[in-house]
Scaffold this motif. Structure first.
Motif, PDB file in Angstrom:
ATOM      1  N   ARG A 161       0.849  -1.214   0.000  1.00  0.00           N
ATOM      2  CA  ARG A 161       0.000   0.000   0.000  1.00  0.00           C
ATOM      3  C   ARG A 161       0.880   1.258   0.000  1.00  0.00           C
ATOM      4  N   TRP A 162       1.966   1.212   0.766  1.00  0.00           N
ATOM      5  CA  TRP A 162       2.896   2.355   0.766  1.00  0.00           C
ATOM      6  C   TRP A 162       3.460   2.551  -0.643  1.00  0.00           C
ATOM      7  N   LYS A 163       3.837   1.437  -1.261  1.00  0.00           N
ATOM      8  CA  LYS A 163       4.420   1.519  -2.618  1.00  0.00           C
ATOM      9  C   LYS A 163       3.414   2.158  -3.585  1.00  0.00           C
ATOM     10  N   HIS A 164       2.130   1.759  -3.485  1.00  0.00           N
ATOM     11  CA  HIS A 164       1.120   2.352  -4.376  1.00  0.00           C
ATOM     12  C   HIS A 164       0.985   3.858  -4.114  1.00  0.00           C
ATOM     13  N   ALA A 165       0.943   4.198  -2.830  1.00  0.00           N
ATOM     14  CA  ALA A 165       0.804   5.629  -2.489  1.00  0.00           C
ATOM     15  C   ALA A 165       1.988   6.405  -3.058  1.00  0.00           C
ATOM     16  N   TYR A 166       3.163   5.800  -2.985  1.00  0.00           N
ATOM     17  CA  TYR A 166       4.371   6.458  -3.490  1.00  0.00           C
ATOM     18  C   TYR A 166       4.327   6.570  -5.018  1.00  0.00           C
ATOM     19  N   GLU A 167       3.838   5.522  -5.673  1.00  0.00           N
ATOM     20  CA  GLU A 167       3.740   5.591  -7.143  1.00  0.00           C
ATOM     21  C   GLU A 167       2.758   6.688  -7.567  1.00  0.00           C
ATOM     22  N   ASP A 168       1.655   6.812  -6.813  1.00  0.00           N
ATOM     23  CA  ASP A 168       0.698   7.910  -7.086  1.00  0.00           C
ATOM     24  C   ASP A 168       1.396   9.260  -6.983  1.00  0.00           C
ATOM     25  N   TRP A 169       2.198   9.390  -5.928  1.00  0.00           N
ATOM     26  CA  TRP A 169       2.926  10.643  -5.709  1.00  0.00           C
ATOM     27  C   TRP A 169       3.907  10.901  -6.847  1.00  0.00           C
ATOM     28  N   GLN A 170       4.671   9.868  -7.203  1.00  0.00           N
ATOM     29  CA  GLN A 170       5.704  10.052  -8.237  1.00  0.00           C
ATOM     30  C   GLN A 170       5.107  10.500  -9.566  1.00  0.00           C
ATOM     31  N   ALA A 171       3.870  10.054  -9.839  1.00  0.00           N
ATOM     32  CA  ALA A 171       3.248  10.413 -11.116  1.00  0.00           C
ATOM     33  C   ALA A 171       2.998  11.914 -11.209  1.00  0.00           C
TER      34      ALA A 171
ATOM     35  N   ARG B  52     -10.103  16.286  -3.777  1.00  0.00           N
ATOM     36  CA  ARG B  52     -10.625  15.750  -2.511  1.00  0.00           C
ATOM     37  C   ARG B  52      -9.474  15.530  -1.540  1.00  0.00           C
ATOM     38  N   ARG B  53      -8.348  14.996  -2.074  1.00  0.00           N
ATOM     39  CA  ARG B  53      -7.206  14.718  -1.195  1.00  0.00           C
ATOM     40  C   ARG B  53      -6.674  16.007  -0.554  1.00  0.00           C
ATOM     41  N   LEU B  54      -6.795  17.117  -1.273  1.00  0.00           N
ATOM     42  CA  LEU B  54      -6.277  18.383  -0.751  1.00  0.00           C
ATOM     43  C   LEU B  54      -6.972  18.783   0.549  1.00  0.00           C
ATOM     44  N   VAL B  55      -8.212  18.334   0.737  1.00  0.00           N
ATOM     45  CA  VAL B  55      -8.920  18.778   1.950  1.00  0.00           C
ATOM     46  C   VAL B  55      -9.097  17.657   2.973  1.00  0.00           C
ATOM     47  N   LEU B  56      -8.570  16.477   2.706  1.00  0.00           N
ATOM     48  CA  LEU B  56      -8.724  15.391   3.692  1.00  0.00           C
ATOM     49  C   LEU B  56      -7.868  15.653   4.929  1.00  0.00           C
ATOM     50  N   SER B  57      -8.323  15.127   6.050  1.00  0.00           N
ATOM     51  CA  SER B  57      -7.474  15.165   7.247  1.00  0.00           C
ATOM     52  C   SER B  57      -6.461  14.029   7.154  1.00  0.00           C
ATOM     53  N   ALA B  58      -5.396  14.132   7.927  1.00  0.00           N
ATOM     54  CA  ALA B  58      -4.367  13.078   7.921  1.00  0.00           C
ATOM     55  C   ALA B  58      -4.952  11.772   8.447  1.00  0.00           C
ATOM     56  N   ARG B  59      -5.824  11.872   9.440  1.00  0.00           N
ATOM     57  CA  ARG B  59      -6.430  10.642   9.978  1.00  0.00           C
ATOM     58  C   ARG B  59      -7.249   9.934   8.892  1.00  0.00           C
ATOM     59  N   GLN B  60      -8.056  10.736   8.166  1.00  0.00           N
ATOM     60  CA  GLN B  60      -8.909  10.147   7.144  1.00  0.00           C
ATOM     61  C   GLN B  60      -8.071   9.588   5.990  1.00  0.00           C
ATOM     62  N   LEU B  61      -7.119  10.380   5.513  1.00  0.00           N
ATOM     63  CA  LEU B  61      -6.291   9.916   4.392  1.00  0.00           C
ATOM     64  C   LEU B  61      -5.533   8.649   4.799  1.00  0.00           C
ATOM     65  N   GLY B  62      -4.982   8.673   6.027  1.00  0.00           N
ATOM     66  CA  GLY B  62      -4.229   7.509   6.497  1.00  0.00           C
ATOM     67  C   GLY B  62      -5.093   6.268   6.525  1.00  0.00           C
TER      68      GLY B  62
ATOM     69  N   ALA C 269      -3.997  -0.143   6.197  1.00  0.00           N
ATOM     70  CA  ALA C 269      -4.795  -0.943   7.129  1.00  0.00           C
ATOM     71  C   ALA C 269      -4.253  -0.824   8.559  1.00  0.00           C
ATOM     72  N   GLY C 270      -2.928  -0.701   8.694  1.00  0.00           N
ATOM     73  CA  GLY C 270      -2.318  -0.644  10.029  1.00  0.00           C
ATOM     74  C   GLY C 270      -2.033   0.783  10.467  1.00  0.00           C
ATOM     75  N   GLU C 271      -1.339   0.912  11.628  1.00  0.00           N
ATOM     76  CA  GLU C 271      -1.117   2.252  12.202  1.00  0.00           C
ATOM     77  C   GLU C 271       0.101   2.980  11.630  1.00  0.00           C
ATOM     78  N   GLY C 272       1.061   2.212  11.071  1.00  0.00           N
ATOM     79  CA  GLY C 272       2.344   2.825  10.693  1.00  0.00           C
ATOM     80  C   GLY C 272       2.206   3.917   9.644  1.00  0.00           C
ATOM     81  N   GLY C 273       1.546   3.617   8.524  1.00  0.00           N
ATOM     82  CA  GLY C 273       1.418   4.588   7.436  1.00  0.00           C
ATOM     83  C   GLY C 273       0.683   5.856   7.885  1.00  0.00           C
ATOM     84  N   PRO C 274      -0.513   5.687   8.524  1.00  0.00           N
ATOM     85  CA  PRO C 274      -1.225   6.884   8.984  1.00  0.00           C
ATOM     86  C   PRO C 274      -0.394   7.743   9.950  1.00  0.00           C
ATOM     87  N   LEU C 275       0.389   7.071  10.806  1.00  0.00           N
ATOM     88  CA  LEU C 275       1.190   7.859  11.748  1.00  0.00           C
ATOM     89  C   LEU C 275       2.315   8.604  11.042  1.00  0.00           C
ATOM     90  N   ALA C 276       2.878   7.974  10.008  1.00  0.00           N
ATOM     91  CA  ALA C 276       3.910   8.678   9.237  1.00  0.00           C
ATOM     92  C   ALA C 276       3.319   9.965   8.654  1.00  0.00           C
TER      93      ALA C 276
END
Ligand SMILES: Cc1cc2nc3c(=O)[nH]c(=O)nc-3n(C[C@H](O)[C@H](O)[C@H](O)COP(=O)(O)OP(=O)(O)OC[C@H]3O[C@@H](n4cnc5c(N)ncnc54)[C@H](O)[C@@H]3O)c2cc1C
Length: 529
Positions: free
Chosen positions: A119-129, A165-175, A180-187
């Motif tokens: 999931r982190w890798k996908h999020a990163y690929e989205d960012w890289q694009a 939509r992502r521009l206005v999401l909270s970190a908790r919601q986006l995370g 699925a776990g706590e690590g990514g949202p906490l980062a």
């Protein structure tokens, strides 16, 4: 009276970027700086113990490294990295680590929930694009027409809607949507707390995403030799082009004649004439209310300024540590930055205390291991460490309150690094008032030039308007982090101001440029019916 093409008020990095760009255009530039040193919040010094170098304010520069503005200035800075970018330590001792090595980050996230590595890798690929286009859009003058269209071309209408939509999401919601776990949202949430945005606040998700993903992509580099290297490079570049800096020359007034900025007056009473522009790297309230004065401003702008919101007060502590940090979880050993003091609910509780004006009993800390990032910060086997934490925005704190808060901060560090206190051989504390004394722009210890909240971003920064450096006064430009796109060492407010000053000054089109800006400002600040 000394007469130059442009006067730049304030030798923060934004002022210095503006001064460099104007000098590049052949202008005769004079920078007037209130303190005895250049750099504003980009400075280093020896304040803890002999042999330990501290970055007195900012210290990690992902935005500076990736910024097209600073890249164009071609500064001779040697960048270096800690082995890992950052680690978020949870109260139970687990660690979520982001490393420039994608496999290493994925392995860390995977420990929190099966599949979170991917999931982190996908999020990163989205960012890289979109990363290059997002940085271009963010760091160019508002509205970012060309880079915005490029971004739209890249992601299409469907992608743009989701990005919006992502521009206005909270970190908790986006995370929670990404992992699925706590690590990514906490980062993400820990990175959002580099601003004053709580995990629940609209827009905190995108700040967290930006800083975390930039960390994955380019790291959070530091200059070899400390923050001061950035300032020294900007000063040397400026001076090599004939620009000058006068120190201990606080500006108290912008001189205005017939609606046009014509110079400044220093607190010592000296007048300086600016033939083409006055560019101010000072916070918006001081700029408009003290330096310009409300009699020159549309009443509606003055009313809007009453709603300008600062970000939180800050307490920063530097320590000289006579050994490596004794982290309970060794995953934190290689990180340049360590986030300490909460799981997601803990971060929300910390932010809630700040929101209601209370001292947070269990503060969240950003901690920097500077020797790990750059060995020139202290002798082999030791560590030059800082941490900062926020308090509610207030201009005055008693010494007792600050001592109490520092004790709480040290308790948080000791919880995660037992024995830390025994290794400390030098300590230096900057209270909010100390920060402001060192740099008058850090009002009440606010580090961001005003809140990063969505209601004070883009064309709402610093107040509702054009989101540009131009002001209702002809030839007067705002270049500080109070202006779009805000805090961080990326030089964009300085660059935007210089570009606006140059556009206004152009022989054939400058008049038309001014006419458009004036008409827009008249419409925006027309008195309410
Ligand atoms: C503790 C701390 C940690 C931070 N960490 C990071 C980080 O790791 N990475 C990052 O990217 N950003 C970080 N930031 C934010 C970043 O440093 C700032 O957003 C940025 O430096 C702002 O630059 P500036 O040029 O707008 O203003 P400043 O750097 O504040 O400079 C303003 C200058 O103007 C001068 N001045 C003010 N008023 C007057 C006047 N009337 N006359 C003359 N001179 C005047 C001041 O003395 C100062 O030199 C941090 C900030 C702080 C305080």
């Amino acid at each position: 009276m000394e007469s130059v093409d442009a006067i730049v008020v304030g030798a923060g990095h934004n002022g210095l970027v503006a001064a460099n760009m104007l000098a590049d255009a052949g202008w005769d530039v004079l920078v007037l700086e209130a303190t005895a040193e250049p750099g504003g919040a980009v400075r280093s010094g020896h304040v803890t113990a002999p042999g330990y170098l501290s970055d007195l304010f900012s210290s990690f520069y992902p935005l500076g490294y990736a910024s097209p503005v600073l890249r164009r200035l071609d500064l001779p800075i040697r960048w270096t990295h800690a082995p890992d970018v950052f680690t978020h330590l949870l109260p139970d001792g687990r660690a979520a680590t982001v490393s420039r090595d994608l496999d290493r980050t994925m392995a860390s996230m995977e420990r929190f929930a099966p599949g979170d590595g991917e999931r982190w890798k996908h999020a990163y690929e989205d960012w890289q694009a979109v990363s290059g286009r997002i940085l271009d859009a963010m760091l160019s003058p508002f509205p970012p027409v060309r880079s915005g269209l490029g971004l739209l071309g890249r992601v299409g209408v469907a992608g743009a809607l989701r990005l919006g939509r992502r521009l206005v999401l909270s970190a908790r919601q986006l995370g929670s949507e990404l992992f699925a776990g706590e690590g990514g949202p906490l980062a993400l949430a820990g990175c959002a707390l580099h601003t004053d945005l709580s995990p629940e606040e609209a827009g905190s998700g995108v700040f967290g995403w930006l800083l975390a993903m930039l960390g994955q992509e380019v790291g959070w580099p530091v200059p070899v030799g400390g923050a001061q290297q950035i300032t020294s490079a900007l000063v040397e570049r400026l001076e090599s082009r004939g620009g000058r800096i006068a120190y201990e020359t606080p500006v108290s007034r912008v001189l205005i004649a017939r609606g046009r900025a014509v110079g400044v007056r220093s607190a010592g009473g000296g007048d300086y004439r600016a033939r083409r522009a006055v560019v101010a790297d000072v916070p918006a309230p001081a700029f408009y209310l003290d330096l310009v004065g409300s009699r020159w401003l549309p009443p509606r702008l003055v009313e809007d300024l009453a709603h300008f919101r600062w970000d939180g007060s800050t307490v920063k502590v530097d320590w000289a540590v006579a050994g490596k940090m004794p982290w309970g979880n060794p995953d934190a050993s290689g990180a340049g930055t360590v986030h300490l003091g909460g799981d997601m609910d803990g971060l929300s509780r910390y932010a809630a205390h700040l929101a209601v004006g209370e001292m947070p009993p269990h503060p969240f800390l950003l901690l920097g291991q500077m020797t790990t990032a750059d060995p020139s910060h202290s002798p082999d086997g030791t560590e030059s460490v800082w941490a900062y934490s926020h308090l509610p925005h207030r201009e005055s704190w008693s010494a007792g309150e600050i001592d109490e808060h520092v004790a709480r901060m040290e308790a948080v560090v000791d919880e995660h690094a037992p024995g830390f206190g025994d290794l400390v051989v030098g300590r230096h504390v900057f209270s909010p008032a100390d920060l402001q004394r060192e740099n008058p722009s850090l009002v009440g210890g606010a580090v961001g030039g005003g809140t990063s909240a969505a209601f004070q971003q883009l064309f709402l920064r610093p107040i509702p308007g054009l989101g540009r450096a131009d002001t209702p006064i002809d030839r007067l430009f705002l270049a500080s982090s109070s202006a779009h796109p805000g805090g961080g060492v990326h030089g964009a407010p300085g660059s935007n101001a210089a570009r606006a000053a140059l556009a206004r000054d152009r022989a054939l089109t400058g008049g038309a440029y001014r006419a458009v800006i004036s008409a827009a400002n008249r419409a925006i600040y027309r008195s309410a019916p």
